[in-house]
Design an enzyme around this catalytic site. Sequence first.
Site, PDB file in Angstrom:
ATOM      1  N   GLU A  21     -15.588 -19.530  -3.101  1.00 41.33           N
ATOM      2  CA  GLU A  21     -14.921 -19.157  -1.859  1.00 41.33           C
ATOM      3  C   GLU A  21     -15.521 -17.881  -1.280  1.00 41.33           C
ATOM      4  O   GLU A  21     -15.746 -16.906  -2.008  1.00 41.33           O
ATOM      5  CB  GLU A  21     -13.428 -18.943  -2.140  1.00 41.33           C
ATOM      6  CG  GLU A  21     -12.610 -18.423  -0.974  1.00 41.33           C
ATOM      7  CD  GLU A  21     -11.185 -18.122  -1.381  1.00 41.33           C
ATOM      8  OE1 GLU A  21     -10.425 -19.074  -1.660  1.00 41.33           O
ATOM      9  OE2 GLU A  21     -10.821 -16.930  -1.449  1.00 41.33           O
ATOM     10  N   LYS A  45      -1.754 -27.899  -3.525  1.00 35.79           N
ATOM     11  CA  LYS A  45      -0.434 -27.440  -3.070  1.00 35.79           C
ATOM     12  C   LYS A  45       0.502 -28.641  -2.946  1.00 35.79           C
ATOM     13  O   LYS A  45       0.911 -29.053  -1.866  1.00 35.79           O
ATOM     14  CB  LYS A  45      -0.568 -26.684  -1.754  1.00 35.79           C
ATOM     15  CG  LYS A  45      -1.352 -25.378  -1.902  1.00 35.79           C
ATOM     16  CD  LYS A  45      -1.523 -24.669  -0.584  1.00 35.79           C
ATOM     17  CE  LYS A  45      -2.334 -23.390  -0.762  1.00 35.79           C
ATOM     18  NZ  LYS A  45      -2.600 -22.698   0.514  1.00 35.79           N
ATOM     19  N   ASP A  89     -13.386 -19.601   3.933  1.00 36.09           N
ATOM     20  CA  ASP A  89     -11.943 -19.377   3.983  1.00 36.09           C
ATOM     21  C   ASP A  89     -11.539 -18.466   5.130  1.00 36.09           C
ATOM     22  O   ASP A  89     -12.100 -17.383   5.313  1.00 36.09           O
ATOM     23  CB  ASP A  89     -11.474 -18.780   2.652  1.00 36.09           C
ATOM     24  CG  ASP A  89      -9.967 -18.783   2.516  1.00 36.09           C
ATOM     25  OD1 ASP A  89      -9.349 -19.813   2.857  1.00 36.09           O
ATOM     26  OD2 ASP A  89      -9.412 -17.770   2.067  1.00 36.09           O
ATOM     27  N   LYS A 111     -12.544 -18.460  -6.831  1.00 37.43           N
ATOM     28  CA  LYS A 111     -11.834 -17.897  -5.692  1.00 37.43           C
ATOM     29  C   LYS A 111     -11.975 -16.375  -5.684  1.00 37.43           C
ATOM     30  O   LYS A 111     -12.612 -15.785  -6.561  1.00 37.43           O
ATOM     31  CB  LYS A 111     -10.373 -18.333  -5.723  1.00 37.43           C
ATOM     32  CG  LYS A 111     -10.213 -19.858  -5.752  1.00 37.43           C
ATOM     33  CD  LYS A 111      -8.828 -20.293  -5.397  1.00 37.43           C
ATOM     34  CE  LYS A 111      -8.565 -20.061  -3.928  1.00 37.43           C
ATOM     35  NZ  LYS A 111      -7.431 -20.840  -3.403  1.00 37.43           N
ATOM     36  N   ARG A 127      18.112 -45.111  -3.532  1.00 39.85           N
ATOM     37  CA  ARG A 127      17.798 -43.751  -3.113  1.00 39.85           C
ATOM     38  C   ARG A 127      16.462 -43.288  -3.671  1.00 39.85           C
ATOM     39  O   ARG A 127      15.678 -42.639  -2.962  1.00 39.85           O
ATOM     40  CB  ARG A 127      18.932 -42.802  -3.524  1.00 39.85           C
ATOM     41  CG  ARG A 127      18.708 -41.332  -3.186  1.00 39.85           C
ATOM     42  CD  ARG A 127      18.133 -41.070  -1.809  1.00 39.85           C
ATOM     43  NE  ARG A 127      18.846 -41.746  -0.745  1.00 39.85           N
ATOM     44  CZ  ARG A 127      18.361 -41.920   0.473  1.00 39.85           C
ATOM     45  NH1 ARG A 127      17.126 -41.508   0.774  1.00 39.85           N
ATOM     46  NH2 ARG A 127      19.059 -42.540   1.392  1.00 39.85           N
TER      47      ARG A 127
END
Length: 280
Positions: free
Chosen positions: A198, A136, A220, A168, A101
Amino acid sequence: MTPFPDLLLEPLVRAALAEDLGPWGDVTTRAVIPAGTTCRARLAAREAGVVSGMQVAALAFRLVDPALRVSLHRPDGSRCIAGEVLMEIEGDAAAILSAERVALNFAGRLSGIATLTAGFVAETAGTATRITCTRKTTPGLRIVEKLAVLHGGGFSHRFGLSDAMLIKDNHIAAAGGIRPALAAARAAASHMMRIEIEVDRLDQLAEVLDQGGADVVLLDNMDTATLTEAVRMVAGRLVTEASGNMGLSRIAEVAATGVDYISSGALTHSARTLDLGLDF
């Protein structure tokens, strides 16, 4: 590509095996399978795709029993068709069942990421645009998920917070604007550290170009017309990266704008597991 050292992957596989085996081990196999039973098992694809996770799956079998003989038929990064045997494992039946598994979980998940990435890459054909993943990723599995993106023909963005600067929108807000954020980043960066910033509007991009200090600009959540204008404004002075809302259906038109990179978190957070199975 050259396989990663098992040393880097082993802690992930050991943790997964410990989670699955629990404190008492594989009680079903211990009860049902007579000691000393040997067999040959085939790990096969039940659908077409791009293979990834074979190195990790093989490691799972070997960690349970180093005496198992693992034969790889389809290496990571290769394409497979439905019904194709990817790996054969021969030896102690109990050991194969106990590792099954974990091996399939890794191989199916990573092959799904590689397959989705290959689909994104195919949409960039005829352009110089590269597909890249993001941070992510599943906590604890970043190294193997980013490897799967590479197996699918994509590229990796920064691995973590420490290997590149990415300024960012919240950094800009907290620092007091684009100019102070860029100035502070450039003052702190070593000669080996790249700086990306960004922007989501063309006036912000103009300010970045005027200020200087960035190596890469992340464009973005821009529509295609705005991305085209942004690439024209940059005119090769910075590396350009398009991000935000980058689904498969949009990749071809975004690549046609001339951006250098398209980053998509979907490669790792939304990939469907490729259907693989193991049979004696």
